[in-house]
Design a protein around this motif. Structure first.
Motif, PDB file in Angstrom:
ATOM      1  N   ALA A 145       0.842  -1.209   0.000  1.00  0.00           N
ATOM      2  CA  ALA A 145       0.000   0.000   0.000  1.00  0.00           C
ATOM      3  C   ALA A 145       0.872   1.251   0.000  1.00  0.00           C
ATOM      4  CB  ALA A 145      -0.936  -0.009   1.206  1.00  0.00           C
ATOM      5  N   GLY A 146       1.971   1.224   0.761  1.00  0.00           N
ATOM      6  CA  GLY A 146       2.892   2.365   0.793  1.00  0.00           C
ATOM      7  C   GLY A 146       3.555   2.610  -0.553  1.00  0.00           C
ATOM      8  N   VAL A 147       3.955   1.530  -1.229  1.00  0.00           N
ATOM      9  CA  VAL A 147       4.577   1.663  -2.552  1.00  0.00           C
ATOM     10  C   VAL A 147       3.584   2.273  -3.537  1.00  0.00           C
ATOM     11  CG1 VAL A 147       5.478   0.337  -4.521  1.00  0.00           C
ATOM     12  CG2 VAL A 147       6.268  -0.181  -2.197  1.00  0.00           C
ATOM     13  N   PHE A 148       2.331   1.794  -3.517  1.00  0.00           N
ATOM     14  CA  PHE A 148       1.314   2.353  -4.411  1.00  0.00           C
ATOM     15  C   PHE A 148       0.958   3.789  -4.038  1.00  0.00           C
ATOM     16  CE2 PHE A 148       0.817  -1.909  -5.958  1.00  0.00           C
ATOM     17  CZ  PHE A 148       0.438  -1.721  -7.271  1.00  0.00           C
ATOM     18  N   LEU A 149       1.026   4.117  -2.762  1.00  0.00           N
ATOM     19  CA  LEU A 149       0.757   5.485  -2.325  1.00  0.00           C
ATOM     20  C   LEU A 149       1.790   6.452  -2.906  1.00  0.00           C
ATOM     21  CD1 LEU A 149      -0.958   7.297  -0.343  1.00  0.00           C
ATOM     22  CD2 LEU A 149       0.876   6.915   1.285  1.00  0.00           C
ATOM     23  N   VAL A 150       3.072   6.090  -2.799  1.00  0.00           N
ATOM     24  CA  VAL A 150       4.145   6.962  -3.300  1.00  0.00           C
ATOM     25  C   VAL A 150       4.076   7.086  -4.815  1.00  0.00           C
ATOM     26  CG1 VAL A 150       6.659   7.174  -3.544  1.00  0.00           C
ATOM     27  CG2 VAL A 150       5.669   6.539  -1.338  1.00  0.00           C
ATOM     28  N   SER A 151       3.956   5.949  -5.500  1.00  0.00           N
ATOM     29  CA  SER A 151       3.895   5.981  -6.962  1.00  0.00           C
ATOM     30  C   SER A 151       2.636   6.691  -7.436  1.00  0.00           C
ATOM     31  CB  SER A 151       3.946   4.554  -7.517  1.00  0.00           C
ATOM     32  OG  SER A 151       3.954   4.577  -8.920  1.00  0.00           O
ATOM     33  N   GLY A 152       1.518   6.429  -6.754  1.00  0.00           N
ATOM     34  CA  GLY A 152       0.254   7.050  -7.135  1.00  0.00           C
ATOM     35  C   GLY A 152       0.259   8.557  -6.939  1.00  0.00           C
ATOM     36  N   LEU A 153       0.874   9.018  -5.849  1.00  0.00           N
ATOM     37  CA  LEU A 153       0.941  10.464  -5.613  1.00  0.00           C
ATOM     38  C   LEU A 153       1.750  11.150  -6.706  1.00  0.00           C
ATOM     39  CD1 LEU A 153       0.385  12.963  -3.897  1.00  0.00           C
ATOM     40  CD2 LEU A 153       2.417  12.384  -2.541  1.00  0.00           C
ATOM     41  N   ALA A 154       2.928  10.601  -7.001  1.00  0.00           N
ATOM     42  CA  ALA A 154       3.776  11.206  -8.040  1.00  0.00           C
ATOM     43  C   ALA A 154       3.059  11.193  -9.387  1.00  0.00           C
ATOM     44  CB  ALA A 154       5.105  10.455  -8.130  1.00  0.00           C
ATOM     45  N   SER A 155       2.441  10.082  -9.714  1.00  0.00           N
ATOM     46  CA  SER A 155       1.738   9.956 -10.989  1.00  0.00           C
ATOM     47  C   SER A 155       0.547  10.902 -11.081  1.00  0.00           C
ATOM     48  CB  SER A 155       1.268   8.514 -11.160  1.00  0.00           C
ATOM     49  OG  SER A 155       0.352   8.411 -12.217  1.00  0.00           O
ATOM     50  N   SER A 156      -0.275  10.932 -10.043  1.00  0.00           N
ATOM     51  CA  SER A 156      -1.478  11.777 -10.062  1.00  0.00           C
ATOM     52  C   SER A 156      -1.127  13.252 -10.188  1.00  0.00           C
ATOM     53  CB  SER A 156      -2.311  11.537  -8.798  1.00  0.00           C
ATOM     54  OG  SER A 156      -2.778  10.211  -8.764  1.00  0.00           O
ATOM     55  N   LEU A 157      -0.116  13.688  -9.438  1.00  0.00           N
ATOM     56  CA  LEU A 157       0.328  15.083  -9.536  1.00  0.00           C
ATOM     57  C   LEU A 157       0.837  15.385 -10.941  1.00  0.00           C
ATOM     58  CD1 LEU A 157       2.147  15.458  -6.095  1.00  0.00           C
ATOM     59  CD2 LEU A 157       0.043  16.626  -6.799  1.00  0.00           C
ATOM     60  N   ALA A 158       1.608  14.451 -11.500  1.00  0.00           N
ATOM     61  CA  ALA A 158       2.178  14.661 -12.835  1.00  0.00           C
ATOM     62  C   ALA A 158       1.094  14.708 -13.910  1.00  0.00           C
ATOM     63  CB  ALA A 158       3.192  13.565 -13.150  1.00  0.00           C
ATOM     64  N   TRP A 159       0.135  13.780 -13.874  1.00  0.00           N
ATOM     65  CA  TRP A 159      -0.925  13.766 -14.887  1.00  0.00           C
ATOM     66  C   TRP A 159      -1.790  15.025 -14.807  1.00  0.00           C
ATOM     67  CZ3 TRP A 159      -1.716  10.892 -19.144  1.00  0.00           C
ATOM     68  CH2 TRP A 159      -0.971   9.714 -19.280  1.00  0.00           C
ATOM     69  N   ALA A 160      -2.078  15.488 -13.596  1.00  0.00           N
ATOM     70  CA  ALA A 160      -2.851  16.731 -13.462  1.00  0.00           C
ATOM     71  C   ALA A 160      -2.051  17.924 -13.975  1.00  0.00           C
ATOM     72  CB  ALA A 160      -3.274  16.945 -12.015  1.00  0.00           C
ATOM     73  N   ALA A 161      -0.733  17.939 -13.714  1.00  0.00           N
ATOM     74  CA  ALA A 161       0.127  19.028 -14.198  1.00  0.00           C
ATOM     75  C   ALA A 161       0.226  19.008 -15.715  1.00  0.00           C
ATOM     76  CB  ALA A 161       1.510  18.931 -13.563  1.00  0.00           C
ATOM     77  N   VAL A 162       0.363  17.825 -16.295  1.00  0.00           N
ATOM     78  CA  VAL A 162       0.389  17.713 -17.755  1.00  0.00           C
ATOM     79  C   VAL A 162      -0.927  18.227 -18.332  1.00  0.00           C
ATOM     80  CG1 VAL A 162       0.336  16.031 -19.659  1.00  0.00           C
ATOM     81  CG2 VAL A 162       2.108  15.871 -17.898  1.00  0.00           C
ATOM     82  N   GLY A 163      -2.019  17.846 -17.685  1.00  0.00           N
ATOM     83  CA  GLY A 163      -3.320  18.341 -18.134  1.00  0.00           C
ATOM     84  C   GLY A 163      -3.409  19.849 -18.089  1.00  0.00           C
ATOM     85  N   GLU A 164      -2.882  20.444 -17.006  1.00  0.00           N
ATOM     86  CA  GLU A 164      -2.906  21.908 -16.914  1.00  0.00           C
ATOM     87  C   GLU A 164      -2.081  22.524 -18.038  1.00  0.00           C
ATOM     88  OE1 GLU A 164      -2.760  25.206 -13.466  1.00  0.00           O
ATOM     89  OE2 GLU A 164      -1.023  23.864 -13.504  1.00  0.00           O
ATOM     90  N   GLY A 165      -0.930  21.917 -18.333  1.00  0.00           N
ATOM     91  CA  GLY A 165      -0.109  22.406 -19.445  1.00  0.00           C
ATOM     92  C   GLY A 165      -0.857  22.322 -20.769  1.00  0.00           C
ATOM     93  N   ILE A 166      -1.561  21.215 -20.969  1.00  0.00           N
ATOM     94  CA  ILE A 166      -2.361  21.061 -22.186  1.00  0.00           C
ATOM     95  C   ILE A 166      -3.451  22.128 -22.232  1.00  0.00           C
ATOM     96  CG2 ILE A 166      -4.069  19.556 -23.312  1.00  0.00           C
ATOM     97  CD1 ILE A 166      -2.336  17.180 -22.294  1.00  0.00           C
ATOM     98  N   GLY A 167      -4.088  22.363 -21.078  1.00  0.00           N
ATOM     99  CA  GLY A 167      -5.133  23.378 -21.017  1.00  0.00           C
ATOM    100  C   GLY A 167      -4.604  24.766 -21.345  1.00  0.00           C
ATOM    101  N   THR A 168      -3.378  25.054 -20.905  1.00  0.00           N
ATOM    102  CA  THR A 168      -2.760  26.353 -21.196  1.00  0.00           C
ATOM    103  C   THR A 168      -2.501  26.509 -22.691  1.00  0.00           C
ATOM    104  OG1 THR A 168      -1.725  26.378 -19.024  1.00  0.00           O
ATOM    105  CG2 THR A 168      -0.778  27.837 -20.679  1.00  0.00           C
TER     106      THR A 168
END
Length: 198
Positions: A145-168
């Protein structure tokens, strides 16, 4: 959990959390339409939702599902319905700088989505079967669960940031509308594929 099995678990976590799928498509669309900051509730719901589900499945829910497999079937159909609703929200999103007809998924909505996501169920059952064994079952699942938490946090933040870049880049108008319709179509196609491929 042995140190030898940790890299294998990490590779599963990275491949499942970073590759395109329903959660990452929704996070990108949210970032594009509402911005990274407004999408943080959605980000944290995805990040925490799966590790919580994994712990619940490992600590007893799997026995209920084995005894009553119809529950998984019902949850899968509910999940497809929820994906359809989310795809509609993405397709009709107003985008940045306009009067929003919608809002990003909230933390509870994003957590709840994990419970009706067929990909999340399959992964939780797989990880439970592989790691919740022997005398170290509890610690193994907590590490997983800890491994998925760390990987999931990094991934989720990155995908949302990429989306914001696309939106810009897309700003508004027909380009953002085309992006939203494409993301909604991909989300629905992925949801149908997960249902058919079970």
């Amino acid at each position: 959990m042995s140190l030898e099995s940790l890299p294998a678990l990490a590779s599963i976590a990275v491949s499942m959390t970073w590759t395109p799928g329903p959660n990452n498509a929704m996070l990108s669309a949210s970032g594009a339409n509402y911005g990274w900051r407004r999408s943080l509730g959605h980000v944290m719901g995805v990040t925490l939702g799966f590790p919580l589900m994994l712990i619940a499945v490992a600590f007893g829910l799997i026995r209920v599902l084995e005894r009553f497999p119809v529950i998984v079937e019902v949850l899968s159909w509910i999940g497809l319905g929820m994906l359809t609703w989310i795809a509609w929200r993405i397709a009709t999103a107003a985008g940045p700088g306009r009067t929003a007809r919608g809002k990003p998924l909230t933390f509870p909505e994003a957590v709840a989505f994990q419970w009706v996501n067929p990909k999340a169920w399959a992964l939780a059952i797989y990880i439970t079967a592989g790691y919740a064994v022997g005398t170290t079952a509890v610690s193994n699942i907590l590490v997983a669960a800890g491994v998925f938490l760390v990987s999931g946090l990094a991934s989720s933040l990155a995908w949302a940031a990429v989306g914001e870049g696309i939106g810009t880049v897309l700003r508004r108008g027909w380009r953002l509308r085309a992006f939203n319709l494409t993301m909604a179509a991909l989300l629905m196609a992925g949801g149908v594929w997960l249902m058919v491929g079970r």
